[in-house]
Design a protein around this motif. Structure first.
Motif, mmCIF file in Angstrom:
data_model
loop_
_atom_site.group_PDB
_atom_site.id
_atom_site.type_symbol
_atom_site.label_atom_id
_atom_site.label_comp_id
_atom_site.label_asym_id
_atom_site.label_seq_id
_atom_site.Cartn_x
_atom_site.Cartn_y
_atom_site.Cartn_z
ATOM 1 N N LYS A 65 31.467 57.146 56.313
ATOM 2 C CA LYS A 65 32.189 55.919 55.986
ATOM 3 C C LYS A 65 32.066 55.603 54.506
ATOM 4 O O LYS A 65 30.985 55.672 53.932
ATOM 5 C CB LYS A 65 31.646 54.748 56.812
ATOM 6 N N GLY A 66 33.194 55.259 53.907
ATOM 7 C CA GLY A 66 33.199 54.929 52.493
ATOM 8 C C GLY A 66 33.347 56.133 51.592
ATOM 9 O O GLY A 66 33.572 55.979 50.388
ATOM 10 N N ARG A 67 33.211 57.341 52.137
ATOM 11 C CA ARG A 67 33.346 58.557 51.335
ATOM 12 C C ARG A 67 34.537 59.409 51.766
ATOM 13 O O ARG A 67 35.177 60.046 50.927
ATOM 14 C CB ARG A 67 32.066 59.401 51.429
ATOM 15 N N PHE A 68 34.816 59.442 53.060
ATOM 16 C CA PHE A 68 35.903 60.250 53.592
ATOM 17 C C PHE A 68 37.043 59.348 54.043
ATOM 18 O O PHE A 68 36.822 58.227 54.519
ATOM 19 C CB PHE A 68 35.431 61.067 54.799
ATOM 20 N N THR A 69 38.271 59.875 53.918
ATOM 21 C CA THR A 69 39.447 59.147 54.374
ATOM 22 C C THR A 69 40.364 60.095 55.133
ATOM 23 O O THR A 69 40.764 61.127 54.600
ATOM 24 C CB THR A 69 40.220 58.538 53.200
ATOM 25 N N ILE A 70 40.700 59.725 56.363
ATOM 26 C CA ILE A 70 41.658 60.503 57.148
ATOM 27 C C ILE A 70 43.011 59.812 57.034
ATOM 28 O O ILE A 70 43.090 58.575 57.026
ATOM 29 C CB ILE A 70 41.214 60.631 58.623
ATOM 30 N N SER A 71 44.075 60.603 56.930
ATOM 31 C CA SER A 71 45.388 59.996 56.754
ATOM 32 C C SER A 71 46.486 60.939 57.199
ATOM 33 O O SER A 71 46.259 62.131 57.422
ATOM 34 C CB SER A 71 45.605 59.631 55.280
ATOM 35 N N ARG A 72 47.672 60.381 57.316
ATOM 36 C CA ARG A 72 48.898 61.135 57.551
ATOM 37 C C ARG A 72 50.004 60.396 56.810
ATOM 38 O O ARG A 72 49.926 59.192 56.612
ATOM 39 C CB ARG A 72 49.223 61.225 59.031
ATOM 40 N N ASP A 73 51.044 61.112 56.413
ATOM 41 C CA ASP A 73 52.111 60.468 55.654
ATOM 42 C C ASP A 73 53.311 60.114 56.516
ATOM 43 O O ASP A 73 54.095 59.264 56.176
ATOM 44 C CB ASP A 73 52.575 61.379 54.516
ATOM 45 N N GLY A 74 53.502 60.796 57.603
ATOM 46 C CA GLY A 74 54.672 60.546 58.426
ATOM 47 C C GLY A 74 54.465 61.042 59.834
ATOM 48 O O GLY A 74 53.368 61.421 60.206
ATOM 49 N N ALA A 75 55.523 61.034 60.595
ATOM 50 C CA ALA A 75 55.430 61.365 62.010
ATOM 51 C C ALA A 75 55.057 62.820 62.262
ATOM 52 O O ALA A 75 54.458 63.145 63.279
ATOM 53 C CB ALA A 75 56.752 61.048 62.699
ATOM 54 N N LYS A 76 55.416 63.681 61.348
ATOM 55 C CA LYS A 76 55.124 65.100 61.557
ATOM 56 C C LYS A 76 54.385 65.729 60.387
ATOM 57 O O LYS A 76 54.436 66.918 60.181
ATOM 58 C CB LYS A 76 56.429 65.868 61.812
ATOM 59 N N SER A 77 53.708 64.916 59.622
ATOM 60 C CA SER A 77 53.030 65.457 58.452
ATOM 61 C C SER A 77 51.744 66.161 58.837
ATOM 62 O O SER A 77 51.229 65.939 59.935
ATOM 63 C CB SER A 77 52.717 64.341 57.476
ATOM 64 N N PRO A 78 51.159 66.916 57.949
ATOM 65 C CA PRO A 78 49.793 67.346 58.195
ATOM 66 C C PRO A 78 48.862 66.136 58.262
ATOM 67 O O PRO A 78 49.195 65.056 57.823
ATOM 68 C CB PRO A 78 49.463 68.212 56.983
ATOM 69 N N VAL A 79 47.704 66.367 58.817
ATOM 70 C CA VAL A 79 46.659 65.357 58.793
ATOM 71 C C VAL A 79 45.691 65.753 57.691
ATOM 72 O O VAL A 79 45.314 66.912 57.589
ATOM 73 C CB VAL A 79 45.923 65.300 60.141
ATOM 74 N N TYR A 80 45.310 64.794 56.889
ATOM 75 C CA TYR A 80 44.450 65.072 55.750
ATOM 76 C C TYR A 80 43.068 64.461 55.941
ATOM 77 O O TYR A 80 42.907 63.435 56.603
ATOM 78 C CB TYR A 80 45.062 64.498 54.467
ATOM 79 N N LEU A 81 42.091 65.094 55.322
ATOM 80 C CA LEU A 81 40.761 64.515 55.237
ATOM 81 C C LEU A 81 40.339 64.596 53.770
ATOM 82 O O LEU A 81 40.022 65.671 53.273
ATOM 83 C CB LEU A 81 39.752 65.248 56.112
ATOM 84 N N GLN A 82 40.406 63.466 53.097
ATOM 85 C CA GLN A 82 39.958 63.383 51.711
ATOM 86 C C GLN A 82 38.464 63.123 51.712
ATOM 87 O O GLN A 82 38.003 62.128 52.273
ATOM 88 C CB GLN A 82 40.691 62.262 50.971
ATOM 89 N N MET A 83 37.730 64.030 51.085
ATOM 90 C CA MET A 83 36.270 63.932 51.077
ATOM 91 C C MET A 83 35.795 63.731 49.645
ATOM 92 O O MET A 83 35.997 64.589 48.792
ATOM 93 C CB MET A 83 35.658 65.202 51.676
#
Length: 120
Positions: A65-83
């Motif tokens: 928590k506070g270091r990693f961020t999970i995200s997606r940009d749209g309905a079919k985008s990749p899923v990202y993990l910013q670390m």
């Protein structure tokens, strides 16, 4: 057929950053939850982060928590993990997964992992 492919791992120094991506194939339902898990040598696979597709609600392990961020940009985008602010203890093989709840037992499909090594 559901397929997941994780990428973006590598070697990074402590305090550095990496962004992992998970390419997702197959139809994604609103009830889908996408997650990231990791497994360090000699340890069990553990939950890292997850995102609910319908409303983008996110979930995190206390250790990231506070270091990693999970995200997606749209309905079919990749899923990202910013670390960010990576630590040696973040070293592990990271896996993306797809299921219906943000925990290990809720995941049904798993991709091959990508290795993250945090070392100076």
């Amino acid at each position: 057929e559901v397929q997941l492919q994780a990428s973006g791992g590598g070697l990074v120094q402590p305090g550095g950053s990496l962004r992992l991506s998970c390419a997702v194939s197959g139809f994604i339902f609103g009830s889908t939850v996408m997650g990231w898990f990791r497994q360090a040598p000699g340890k069990e696979r553990e939950f890292v982060a997850a995102i609910r597709w319908s409303n983008a609600r996110t979930y995190y392990a206390d250790s990231v928590k506070g270091r990693f961020t999970i995200s997606r940009d749209g309905a079919k985008s990749p899923v990202y993990l910013q670390m960010n602010s990576l630590k040696p203890e973040d070293t592990a093989v990271y896996y993306c997964a797809r299921g219906t709840s943000p925990d290990y037992t809720g995941m049904r499909y798993w991709g091959k992992g990508t290795l993250v090594t945090v070392s100076s």
